[in-house]
Scaffold this motif. Structure first.
Motif, mmCIF file in Angstrom:
data_model
loop_
_atom_site.group_PDB
_atom_site.id
_atom_site.type_symbol
_atom_site.label_atom_id
_atom_site.label_comp_id
_atom_site.label_asym_id
_atom_site.label_seq_id
_atom_site.Cartn_x
_atom_site.Cartn_y
_atom_site.Cartn_z
ATOM 1 N N CYS A 1 -5.686 -1.767 12.473
ATOM 2 C CA CYS A 1 -5.472 -0.273 12.480
ATOM 3 C C CYS A 1 -4.189 -0.194 11.795
ATOM 4 O O CYS A 1 -3.133 1.080 11.993
ATOM 5 N N ILE A 2 -3.326 -0.610 11.198
ATOM 6 C CA ILE A 2 -2.797 -1.058 10.460
ATOM 7 C C ILE A 2 -2.765 -0.763 8.919
ATOM 8 O O ILE A 2 -3.229 -2.196 7.919
ATOM 9 N N PRO A 3 -2.251 0.074 8.383
ATOM 10 C CA PRO A 3 -2.575 0.750 7.193
ATOM 11 C C PRO A 3 -2.143 -0.166 5.969
ATOM 12 O O PRO A 3 -2.338 0.712 4.737
ATOM 13 N N GLY A 4 -1.919 -0.542 6.317
ATOM 14 C CA GLY A 4 -0.833 -1.994 4.665
ATOM 15 C C GLY A 4 -1.415 -2.944 4.827
ATOM 16 O O GLY A 4 -2.257 -3.325 4.960
ATOM 17 N N THR A 5 -0.127 -3.588 3.484
ATOM 18 C CA THR A 5 -0.972 -4.998 2.967
ATOM 19 C C THR A 5 -0.108 -5.744 3.906
ATOM 20 O O THR A 5 0.862 -5.640 4.626
ATOM 21 N N ILE A 6 -0.652 -7.562 3.774
ATOM 22 C CA ILE A 6 -0.431 -8.715 4.532
ATOM 23 C C ILE A 6 1.455 -8.237 3.893
ATOM 24 O O ILE A 6 2.656 -8.740 4.329
ATOM 25 N N ALA B 1 0.620 -1.198 0.025
ATOM 26 C CA ALA B 1 0.194 0.107 0.436
ATOM 27 C C ALA B 1 0.689 1.748 -0.044
ATOM 28 O O ALA B 1 0.318 2.381 0.287
ATOM 29 N N GLY B 2 2.474 0.728 0.275
ATOM 30 C CA GLY B 2 2.916 2.638 -0.136
ATOM 31 C C GLY B 2 3.362 3.323 1.681
ATOM 32 O O GLY B 2 3.237 4.294 1.651
ATOM 33 N N SER B 3 2.811 2.242 2.567
ATOM 34 C CA SER B 3 2.018 3.131 3.511
ATOM 35 C C SER B 3 3.389 2.805 4.023
ATOM 36 O O SER B 3 3.564 4.105 5.186
ATOM 37 N N ASN B 4 4.591 2.378 3.739
ATOM 38 C CA ASN B 4 5.679 2.801 5.151
ATOM 39 C C ASN B 4 7.231 3.523 3.731
ATOM 40 O O ASN B 4 8.351 2.955 4.079
ATOM 41 N N THR B 5 6.425 3.825 3.182
ATOM 42 C CA THR B 5 7.593 3.802 1.891
ATOM 43 C C THR B 5 7.733 5.205 1.194
ATOM 44 O O THR B 5 6.570 5.703 0.690
HETATM 45 C C1 LIG Z 1 -1.512 6.543 9.539
HETATM 46 C C2 LIG Z 1 -0.245 5.177 9.579
HETATM 47 C C3 LIG Z 1 -0.571 4.183 10.836
HETATM 48 C C4 LIG Z 1 0.558 3.232 11.030
HETATM 49 N N1 LIG Z 1 0.948 2.422 12.298
HETATM 50 C C5 LIG Z 1 1.658 1.781 11.648
HETATM 51 C C6 LIG Z 1 1.260 0.510 13.413
HETATM 52 O O1 LIG Z 1 0.208 1.128 14.278
HETATM 53 N N2 LIG Z 1 2.350 -0.370 12.521
HETATM 54 C C7 LIG Z 1 3.607 -0.384 12.331
HETATM 55 O O2 LIG Z 1 4.654 -1.879 12.214
HETATM 56 N N3 LIG Z 1 3.757 0.240 11.178
HETATM 57 C C8 LIG Z 1 2.689 1.456 11.056
HETATM 58 N N4 LIG Z 1 2.761 2.317 9.676
HETATM 59 C C9 LIG Z 1 3.003 1.490 8.707
HETATM 60 C C10 LIG Z 1 3.174 0.518 8.167
HETATM 61 O O3 LIG Z 1 1.658 0.724 7.590
HETATM 62 C C11 LIG Z 1 3.570 -0.210 8.313
HETATM 63 O O4 LIG Z 1 4.853 -0.204 7.877
HETATM 64 C C12 LIG Z 1 2.873 -1.758 6.355
HETATM 65 O O5 LIG Z 1 2.922 -2.444 7.271
HETATM 66 C C13 LIG Z 1 3.253 -0.940 5.487
HETATM 67 O O6 LIG Z 1 2.640 -2.305 4.533
HETATM 68 P P1 LIG Z 1 2.739 -1.422 2.966
HETATM 69 O O7 LIG Z 1 1.985 -2.690 1.782
HETATM 70 O O8 LIG Z 1 1.609 -0.598 2.859
HETATM 71 O O9 LIG Z 1 4.099 -1.382 2.239
HETATM 72 P P2 LIG Z 1 5.128 -0.938 1.819
HETATM 73 O O10 LIG Z 1 4.965 0.997 2.443
HETATM 74 O O11 LIG Z 1 3.950 -0.532 0.358
HETATM 75 O O12 LIG Z 1 5.762 -1.441 1.686
HETATM 76 C C14 LIG Z 1 7.149 -1.707 2.867
HETATM 77 C C15 LIG Z 1 8.442 -3.069 2.747
HETATM 78 O O13 LIG Z 1 7.576 -3.886 2.585
HETATM 79 C C16 LIG Z 1 7.924 -4.757 0.917
HETATM 80 N N5 LIG Z 1 6.679 -5.606 0.390
HETATM 81 C C17 LIG Z 1 5.668 -4.747 0.136
HETATM 82 N N6 LIG Z 1 5.223 -5.987 -0.428
HETATM 83 C C18 LIG Z 1 6.003 -6.735 -0.084
HETATM 84 C C19 LIG Z 1 5.671 -8.243 -1.134
HETATM 85 N N7 LIG Z 1 3.976 -8.533 -0.996
HETATM 86 N N8 LIG Z 1 7.035 -8.873 -0.885
HETATM 87 C C20 LIG Z 1 7.987 -8.973 -0.748
HETATM 88 N N9 LIG Z 1 7.597 -6.838 -0.467
HETATM 89 C C21 LIG Z 1 6.824 -6.692 0.234
HETATM 90 C C22 LIG Z 1 8.591 -3.263 0.392
HETATM 91 O O14 LIG Z 1 9.179 -3.473 -0.913
HETATM 92 C C23 LIG Z 1 9.239 -2.267 1.382
HETATM 93 O O15 LIG Z 1 10.292 -2.927 1.709
HETATM 94 C C24 LIG Z 1 1.705 3.111 9.579
HETATM 95 C C25 LIG Z 1 1.627 4.185 8.723
HETATM 96 C C26 LIG Z 1 1.130 5.367 8.668
HETATM 97 C C27 LIG Z 1 0.518 6.298 7.070
#
Ligand SMILES: Cc1cc2nc3c(=O)[nH]c(=O)nc-3n(C[C@H](O)[C@H](O)[C@H](O)COP(=O)(O)OP(=O)(O)OC[C@H]3O[C@@H](n4cnc5c(N)ncnc54)[C@H](O)[C@@H]3O)c2cc1C
Length: 302
Positions: free
Chosen positions: A127-132, A66-70
């Motif tokens: 409450c975590i806005p990302g993907t698995i 979801a790009g919520s950590n990038t």
């Molecule tokens: C408002 C807000 C609140 C948040 N609260 C928390 C919280 O409470 N706890 C917490 O831990 N985080 C939190 N986060 C951070 C974020 O949501 C998590 O880290 C989340 O798990 C990231 O998931 P994503 O799909 O968005 O990852 P992305 O940002 O898309 O990617 C993160 C990393 O994972 C890798 N990745 C993604 N998908 C795959 C895949 N299919 N295979 C291999 N690698 C992959 C990417 O290459 C990158 O290195 C928060 C973010 C926001 C915006």
């Protein structure tokens, strides 16, 4: 053959989208980032494998959830971005407390699915806005829970297009990280929870969601916590105590509600955020002697 020509030649052989020079800004919660040389959105698992086998061992590949950590840099990414779509978001019950979820499924959807099937242990994902996929890479978690506590195994694809199954017991998890190879693309994962009644599960979800609302800002362009909490410390506290609250760089600023949340005010560039991050890191080091480590992933060309 260069990357673009190779990807062009694969384009006619797959039904998933292959895009060139497309802006990555809508692929990150910051709404920032320059173009990717190639973006591939596979229609299914076979296509993903076919693509990887035919891209001639090209290794500069970034999977985005979801790009919520990038934070993606202004100059974009000069390789391949892989974005898994709905074919990778299925969630199903394997037995009464075991759930299989596709890597592009949202954490919140997995939490809801577990609730509907009376399986507990997944409440924190509400409450975590990302993907698995992102959750596994980051070992995401909150309130004493994290992915490692419910994960049984990860189904992943390597850069040769081969599927591998990795058991949780073979993965070293750490605070916001794991030992899985950086060039693995997670496809799906198997989780195990405990049977519980829906009332208790809902209560826990509500508690977490309310706590989050109280503690953290919402409806802003952020990627959550910028820095990891050092051992026995809180990053937000160190940032505040070092006099960084209120700091700005261009249109990038630090959230008033939570000092570890950095925000794109709407007109920021990725470089503004990166400069702000570096300034805060330096100031905290100077004032406290603690070298903050990034939780946020910064990707792309400098
Ligand atoms: C408002 C807000 C609140 C948040 N609260 C928390 C919280 O409470 N706890 C917490 O831990 N985080 C939190 N986060 C951070 C974020 O949501 C998590 O880290 C989340 O798990 C990231 O998931 P994503 O799909 O968005 O990852 P992305 O940002 O898309 O990617 C993160 C990393 O994972 C890798 N990745 C993604 N998908 C795959 C895949 N299919 N295979 C291999 N690698 C992959 C990417 O290459 C990158 O290195 C928060 C973010 C926001 C915006």
């Amino acid at each position: 053959m260069n990357l673009v020509s190779k990807a062009m030649s694969i384009k006619n052989k797959v039904s998933g989208k292959i895009l060139f020079d497309e802006s990555l800004s809508r692929y990150s919660w910051f709404n920032l980032g320059g173009p990717a040389k190639v973006i591939f959105k596979p229609k299914n698992l076979n296509e993903l494998s076919f693509f990887l086998k035919n891209i001639n061992g090209f290794k500069k590949i970034l999977v985005l959830g979801a790009g919520s950590n990038t934070l993606i840099r202004d100059n974009g990414f000069s390789g391949i971005v892989i974005k898994l779509g709905s074919a990778f978001s299925r969630i199903s019950l394997f037995d009464e407390n075991t759930i299989i979820a596709g890597a592009s499924a949202f954490d919140k959807d997995l939490s809801n699915f577990a609730f509907k099937n009376s399986v507990s242990g997944f409440e924190f994902l509400s409450c975590i806005p990302g993907t698995i996929g992102g959750g596994i890479r980051m070992n995401s978690g909150c309130y004493e829970n994290d992915i490692s506590k419910i994960l049984v195994s990860v189904q992943a694809m390597d850069l040769n297009g081969k599927i591998r199954i990795i058991y949780s017991s073979d993965i070293k998890f750490s605070y916001r990280g794991c030992s899985l190879d950086n060039d693995l693309l997670f496809i799906s994962a198997t989780f195990k929870g405990k049977k519980n009644n829906k009332k208790d599960i809902q209560k826990k979800i509500n508690y977490f969601v309310e706590k989050k609302k109280k503690d953290q800002p919402s409806k802003i362009k952020t990627c959550g916590s910028t820095f990891k909490n050092p051992k026995n410390e809180k990053a937000w506290k160190l940032i505040k105590e070092s006099g960084c609250a209120g700091m700005k760089f261009g249109d990038a600023y630090i959230s008033e509600k939570h000092c570890n949340f950095f925000v794109n005010g709407g007109k920021a560039k990725s470089s503004d955020l990166e400069n702000l991050i570096n300034q805060v890191k330096d100031k905290v080091l100077d004032k406290t002697g603690i070298n903050l480590e990034l939780e946020l992933k910064i990707v792309g060309e400098k």
